[in-house]
Design an enzyme around this catalytic site. Sequence first.
Site, PDB file in Angstrom:
ATOM      1  N   LYS A   1     -56.966  59.195 -18.776  1.00  0.00           N
ATOM      2  CA  LYS A   1     -57.738  57.966 -18.541  1.00  0.00           C
ATOM      3  C   LYS A   1     -57.747  57.670 -17.039  1.00  0.00           C
ATOM      4  O   LYS A   1     -56.994  58.290 -16.269  1.00  0.00           O
ATOM      5  CB  LYS A   1     -57.117  56.803 -19.314  1.00  0.00           C
ATOM      6  CG  LYS A   1     -55.676  56.496 -18.926  1.00  0.00           C
ATOM      7  CD  LYS A   1     -55.136  55.343 -19.737  1.00  0.00           C
ATOM      8  CE  LYS A   1     -53.696  55.055 -19.385  1.00  0.00           C
ATOM      9  NZ  LYS A   1     -53.237  53.777 -19.878  1.00  0.00           N
TER      10      LYS A   1
ATOM     11  N   ARG B   1     -49.464  43.664 -26.635  1.00  0.00           N
ATOM     12  CA  ARG B   1     -50.782  43.881 -26.046  1.00  0.00           C
ATOM     13  C   ARG B   1     -51.762  44.220 -27.175  1.00  0.00           C
ATOM     14  O   ARG B   1     -52.654  43.459 -27.469  1.00  0.00           O
ATOM     15  CB  ARG B   1     -50.691  45.002 -25.000  1.00  0.00           C
ATOM     16  CG  ARG B   1     -51.945  45.237 -24.216  1.00  0.00           C
ATOM     17  CD  ARG B   1     -51.747  46.246 -23.102  1.00  0.00           C
ATOM     18  NE  ARG B   1     -51.375  47.580 -23.572  1.00  0.00           N
ATOM     19  CZ  ARG B   1     -51.228  48.633 -22.773  1.00  0.00           C
ATOM     20  NH1 ARG B   1     -51.415  48.527 -21.481  1.00  0.00           N
ATOM     21  NH2 ARG B   1     -50.900  49.805 -23.264  1.00  0.00           N
TER      22      ARG B   1
ATOM     23  N   TYR C   1     -58.931  44.463  13.373  1.00  0.00           N
ATOM     24  CA  TYR C   1     -59.229  43.069  13.055  1.00  0.00           C
ATOM     25  C   TYR C   1     -58.013  42.173  13.250  1.00  0.00           C
ATOM     26  O   TYR C   1     -56.905  42.516  12.827  1.00  0.00           O
ATOM     27  CB  TYR C   1     -59.656  42.952  11.590  1.00  0.00           C
ATOM     28  CG  TYR C   1     -60.989  43.563  11.280  1.00  0.00           C
ATOM     29  CD1 TYR C   1     -62.164  43.017  11.778  1.00  0.00           C
ATOM     30  CD2 TYR C   1     -61.069  44.697  10.477  1.00  0.00           C
ATOM     31  CE1 TYR C   1     -63.397  43.580  11.478  1.00  0.00           C
ATOM     32  CE2 TYR C   1     -62.302  45.271  10.178  1.00  0.00           C
ATOM     33  CZ  TYR C   1     -63.460  44.708  10.676  1.00  0.00           C
ATOM     34  OH  TYR C   1     -64.677  45.264  10.388  1.00  0.00           O
TER      35      TYR C   1
ATOM     36  N   MET D   1     -62.094  48.695   6.114  1.00  0.00           N
ATOM     37  CA  MET D   1     -62.706  49.232   4.903  1.00  0.00           C
ATOM     38  C   MET D   1     -62.807  50.762   4.970  1.00  0.00           C
ATOM     39  O   MET D   1     -62.559  51.468   3.987  1.00  0.00           O
ATOM     40  CB  MET D   1     -64.107  48.622   4.720  1.00  0.00           C
ATOM     41  CG  MET D   1     -64.721  48.917   3.374  1.00  0.00           C
ATOM     42  SD  MET D   1     -66.366  48.214   3.208  1.00  0.00           S
ATOM     43  CE  MET D   1     -66.031  46.480   3.168  1.00  0.00           C
TER      44      MET D   1
HETATM   45  C1  PLP Z   1     -50.922  53.995 -24.622  1.00  0.00           C
HETATM   46  C2  PLP Z   1     -50.407  54.762 -23.457  1.00  0.00           C
HETATM   47  N1  PLP Z   1     -49.719  55.894 -23.672  1.00  0.00           N
HETATM   48  C3  PLP Z   1     -49.225  56.633 -22.657  1.00  0.00           C
HETATM   49  C4  PLP Z   1     -49.423  56.253 -21.340  1.00  0.00           C
HETATM   50  C5  PLP Z   1     -48.843  57.101 -20.237  1.00  0.00           C
HETATM   51  O1  PLP Z   1     -47.925  56.386 -19.491  1.00  0.00           O
HETATM   52  P1  PLP Z   1     -47.186  57.061 -18.267  1.00  0.00           P
HETATM   53  O2  PLP Z   1     -48.199  57.251 -17.188  1.00  0.00           O
HETATM   54  O3  PLP Z   1     -46.152  56.081 -17.885  1.00  0.00           O
HETATM   55  O4  PLP Z   1     -46.654  58.347 -18.775  1.00  0.00           O
HETATM   56  C6  PLP Z   1     -50.127  55.075 -21.076  1.00  0.00           C
HETATM   57  C7  PLP Z   1     -50.325  54.638 -19.691  1.00  0.00           C
HETATM   58  O5  PLP Z   1     -50.504  53.535 -19.328  1.00  0.00           O
HETATM   59  C8  PLP Z   1     -50.642  54.309 -22.158  1.00  0.00           C
HETATM   60  O6  PLP Z   1     -51.332  53.176 -21.957  1.00  0.00           O
END
Ligand code: PLP
Length: 402
Positions: free
Chosen positions: A38, A133, A274, A322
């Site tokens: 992700k 969450r 700046y 920036m």
């Molecule tokens: C549901 C879930 N699983 C696994 C992970 C992986 O976490 P990490 O980067 O601490 O290994 C995340 C990261 O935020 C997560 O949201």
Amino acid sequence: MEMYRRTFAEINLDHLKHNIQVLQKAFPQAPFLCPMVKANAYGHGDVQLARFLESLGIKHLGVCLIEEGLLLRRSGVNAEILVFRGFDREGAEKIIEYNMTPVVSSWEQIDHLEAVASDPVGIHLKFDTGMNRLGFRPEEAQKLFDRLWQNKKIRLKALVTHLFNGEDATDSQGISARQLRDLNRVSTVFKPFNIFCHALNSAGIMSALQMKDAGNTPADHPLFMQNWGLRPGLMIYGYNPLGQNSFGGLKPVMSLKSHVATYRQLHIGETVSYGGTWTAKQDSVIAVVPIGYADGYHRILSNQSSVVFAGKRVPLVGSICMDYLMLDVTEVVRGKDLKDFKDQEVTLFGFASDGSFLSPEELAVQAKSITWEMLTSVGERVPRIYSGLDVGFVFEESRGQR
Ligand SMILES: Cc1ncc(COP(=O)(O)O)c(C=O)c1O
């Protein structure tokens, strides 16, 4: 690749491969190994990394957004894609159309899937064991079982929870241990499904690894009471959230680099950038580097951090702009011809060409942030350049493919 500004993130695929192999060797029996890609694979380039991970035999990939999963599918990624974020009815349609696996965390999501699925859709079920969450309460387990058992539209494949204090996972009486016990208890309710559970993020995995390395794997310890599935994020990118480098031997994957655009000769008393927040205490040489907060180098690091310049640490001076930041390179270039430092490489974090290393963990402390944020902040306009392509991968360019 079109690159008129020599600022880029070098992504070392050999190092990524090494980190994956650490996991594959340590947990050969894991029922599930799902690298989290992700947030653009924590800034490393999701499409490229997903393809590369597939070539290493990875069968599952984790994303947060449906949009992230769609990008991977449309880029030809065939692995099972887990979508961790919730979804509405429209989202359920897309998930099914693109053959992704939803991590279901509410009754409404079950309704949506039942409403739109024609064939049984495989799901993972998320339980909230304290993160507060997303997910069902453990007390809802029996009701969920009743809803899903012999359900014609939904096929339960796994149970999920998320450690919110994974750093304490070695402690059999800690918060993580309690969470794992809770999910373990929930899993007994779902026993007839013949499913597995996944809960370990990097901190949980590195904790288990630490105990394995010490030959300490008691079956009644929550980390070993089940063959937990693994969801590594940060660790595959080379960083150990437990902050110890003595085990695991992870290798950082990303190095953020730029090259000096120009030099300024300052007289004593002149200021930089700046607000004039830095004043030369002597006649000074300032290097102007074309990377700024719009590229993900946090402005809070102004007058705080250092970078690697010609093999030496030099301080960042003045406010970060920036598109630029400035370095005081006076001591490094003293008595030398500045022409020899034309286009000099600057390493913001990661490995410099001379092999020296500057950790984003150090920057995270200075920025009052965390390593995750330092990596995911690296901006879209920073091209990713992939090295260590020992599996015959050729990535022409990362920018533009997203
Ligand atoms: C549901 C879930 N699983 C696994 C992970 C992986 O976490 P990490 O980067 O601490 O290994 C995340 C990261 O935020 C997560 O949201």
